[in-house]
Design a protein around this motif. Structure first.
Motif, mmCIF file in Angstrom:
data_model
loop_
_atom_site.group_PDB
_atom_site.id
_atom_site.type_symbol
_atom_site.label_atom_id
_atom_site.label_comp_id
_atom_site.label_asym_id
_atom_site.label_seq_id
_atom_site.Cartn_x
_atom_site.Cartn_y
_atom_site.Cartn_z
ATOM 1 N N ALA A 55 10.831 -1.706 -11.169
ATOM 2 C CA ALA A 55 11.155 -0.858 -10.110
ATOM 3 C C ALA A 55 12.133 0.070 -10.634
ATOM 4 O O ALA A 55 13.312 -0.466 -11.060
ATOM 5 C CB ALA A 55 11.403 -1.244 -8.591
ATOM 6 N N ILE A 56 12.010 1.230 -10.450
ATOM 7 C CA ILE A 56 12.929 2.118 -10.603
ATOM 8 C C ILE A 56 13.231 3.129 -9.331
ATOM 9 O O ILE A 56 12.318 3.494 -8.614
ATOM 10 C CB ILE A 56 12.793 3.219 -11.515
ATOM 11 N N VAL A 57 14.459 3.262 -8.677
ATOM 12 C CA VAL A 57 14.613 4.128 -7.566
ATOM 13 C C VAL A 57 15.552 5.114 -8.183
ATOM 14 O O VAL A 57 16.816 4.647 -8.359
ATOM 15 C CB VAL A 57 15.342 3.616 -6.314
ATOM 16 N N ASN A 58 15.544 6.528 -8.144
ATOM 17 C CA ASN A 58 16.548 7.615 -8.442
ATOM 18 C C ASN A 58 16.479 8.397 -7.370
ATOM 19 O O ASN A 58 15.882 8.578 -6.282
ATOM 20 C CB ASN A 58 16.241 8.094 -9.958
ATOM 21 N N GLU A 59 17.111 9.657 -7.823
ATOM 22 C CA GLU A 59 17.085 10.779 -6.820
ATOM 23 C C GLU A 59 15.898 11.634 -6.363
ATOM 24 O O GLU A 59 15.953 12.162 -5.495
ATOM 25 C CB GLU A 59 18.053 11.820 -7.738
ATOM 26 N N THR A 60 14.929 11.256 -7.218
ATOM 27 C CA THR A 60 13.543 12.155 -6.850
ATOM 28 C C THR A 60 12.234 11.350 -6.804
ATOM 29 O O THR A 60 11.433 11.668 -6.227
ATOM 30 C CB THR A 60 13.569 13.029 -8.120
ATOM 31 N N TYR A 61 12.413 10.000 -6.859
ATOM 32 C CA TYR A 61 11.160 9.343 -6.994
ATOM 33 C C TYR A 61 11.449 7.757 -6.924
ATOM 34 O O TYR A 61 12.612 7.250 -7.399
ATOM 35 C CB TYR A 61 9.956 9.565 -8.097
ATOM 36 N N ILE A 62 10.500 6.921 -6.643
ATOM 37 C CA ILE A 62 10.295 5.528 -6.319
ATOM 38 C C ILE A 62 9.237 5.058 -7.223
ATOM 39 O O ILE A 62 8.057 5.641 -6.870
ATOM 40 C CB ILE A 62 10.413 4.894 -5.041
ATOM 41 N N SER A 63 9.235 4.220 -8.120
ATOM 42 C CA SER A 63 8.279 3.667 -9.012
ATOM 43 C C SER A 63 8.217 2.373 -8.812
ATOM 44 O O SER A 63 9.284 1.443 -9.403
ATOM 45 C CB SER A 63 8.416 4.172 -10.093
ATOM 46 N N ILE A 64 7.048 1.541 -8.648
ATOM 47 C CA ILE A 64 7.200 0.030 -8.774
ATOM 48 C C ILE A 64 5.855 -0.426 -9.495
ATOM 49 O O ILE A 64 4.803 0.216 -9.053
ATOM 50 C CB ILE A 64 7.222 -0.304 -7.381
ATOM 51 N N THR A 65 6.049 -1.299 -10.211
ATOM 52 C CA THR A 65 4.641 -1.781 -11.078
ATOM 53 C C THR A 65 4.784 -3.267 -11.130
ATOM 54 O O THR A 65 5.778 -4.101 -11.190
ATOM 55 C CB THR A 65 4.712 -1.452 -12.614
ATOM 56 N N GLY A 66 3.579 -3.814 -10.393
ATOM 57 C CA GLY A 66 3.492 -5.301 -10.518
ATOM 58 C C GLY A 66 2.626 -5.876 -11.334
ATOM 59 O O GLY A 66 1.315 -5.324 -11.183
ATOM 60 N N LEU A 67 2.790 -6.723 -12.121
ATOM 61 C CA LEU A 67 1.843 -7.314 -13.413
ATOM 62 C C LEU A 67 1.707 -8.657 -12.934
ATOM 63 O O LEU A 67 2.295 -9.498 -12.466
ATOM 64 C CB LEU A 67 2.499 -7.187 -14.735
ATOM 65 N N ARG A 68 0.248 -8.855 -13.026
ATOM 66 C CA ARG A 68 -0.113 -10.564 -12.812
ATOM 67 C C ARG A 68 -0.534 -11.028 -14.237
ATOM 68 O O ARG A 68 -1.660 -10.815 -14.680
ATOM 69 C CB ARG A 68 -1.229 -10.594 -11.753
#
Length: 310
Positions: A55-68
């Motif tokens: 996961a990344i949270v910065n000033e402009t966006y949130i991104s989350i990747t879940g791998l199985r």
């Protein structure tokens, strides 16, 4: 519709980087090891539970990747804001800042993508159920939690007529996030990958290749996110192959960053100079020009070369 769908295949590049970290750390894929929280969602009568999350949270966006693992399938969420709240496609009328809710089966197969009703264009009476709620962002402990659900479309499924899949009861709980990506220590490897990106040497810190679902996927990552990727059929032989920007046999990908407009697909050519299927070593050269449906920028790679084991 085909271009919209294939664009999200480039998300596989980022997941290969995530997967390569697990491989380097010798994680037993047969054990459901959950680090930095859990991402889960129900579909096809079963529950997807992540074994690795980024996961990344910065000033402009949130991104989350879940791998199985060991399946190799993944869920990708990207939100072009960093605020707590509930979001649907109605919040993002500007196509340059899309909401991303997508499920990609193992091996980079056609993704199931959440899209606005108007983009679906009447496919299988598609109903947009996409909703993402950010419940909490703790900037002290660096943890993020939320819920989501969506109906995804595989535009190429059902013999090109389109196929849908419903994802419900999605949640991510206490996922650790990075406020800014940190460049990892380069991993010793016999793999090599070189290229010039817009005339500047692209020097990867991690080079990874995997054979999965009949495809060889090569990922050259510079830092934690910026990645050049190549996907080829496992049966490919010595020769020269033209690569279409939206083809499915030979695929070039460039992930510049984790923003909603940071993924590009390429057109060009790849030359396979040798492919030893017994030792699983492939070598080649390539040139490509990367474009995106969601960004005006273009990028060109020259002098591309690789030699990797997979």
């Amino acid at each position: 519709m085909k271009k919209f769908s294939i664009l999200f295949v480039s998300l596989l590049v980022l997941v290969l980087s995530l997967n390569s970290c697990s491989k380097d750390e010798s994680v037993d894929d047969s054990v459901s090891v959950v680090e930095n929280g859990t991402l889960k969602v129900d579909f096809d009568g079963k529950t997807f539970v992540s074994t690795a999350v980024q996961a990344i949270v910065n000033e402009t966006y949130i991104s989350i990747t879940g791998l199985r693992a060991p399946n190799g399938d993944f869920i990708q969420i990207t939100l072009p804001t960093n605020k707590v709240g509930t979001y649907t496609w109605k919040n993002f009328s500007n196509i340059d800042e899309p909401l991303v809710l997508v499920y990609t089966p193992a091996g980079g197969a056609n993704a199931y993508i959440c899209v606005p009703k108007e983009v679906a264009d009447g496919i299988l009476n598609y109903t947009d159920t996409g909703v993402l709620t950010i419940l909490s962002i703790d900037n002290v402990t660096k943890k993020i939690s939320g819920t989501f659900e969506f109906t995804g479309i595989d535009f190429m499924g059902n013999n090109g007529k389109g196929e849908t899949k419903k994802f419900t009861k999605g949640s991510f709980t206490n996922i650790s996030f990075a406020a800014d990506v940190v460049t990892p220590t380069p991993t010793p490897t016999s793999n090599t990958f070189s290229a010039k990106l817009d005339g500047v040497a692209f020097v990867p810190t991690n080079i990874f290749a995997i054979l999965q679902s009949g495809r060889i996927s090569i990922s050259a990552r510079k830092g934690s996110v910026e990645t050049l990727g190549i996907s080829l059929p496992s049966t490919i032989k010595q020769g020269t192959y033209a690569v279409d920007a939206y083809g499915m046999d030979y695929i070039f990908q460039y992930s510049k960053d984790m923003t909603a407009t940071g993924n590009f697909t390429g057109a060009g050519s790849v030359v396979i100079t040798s492919h030893d299927t017994a030792k699983r070593i492939i070598k080649g050269t390539f040139t490509t020009k990367y474009t995106s449906l969601f960004a005006t920028a273009t990028y060109t790679v020259t002098d591309g070369a690789f030699s990797v084991s997979y």
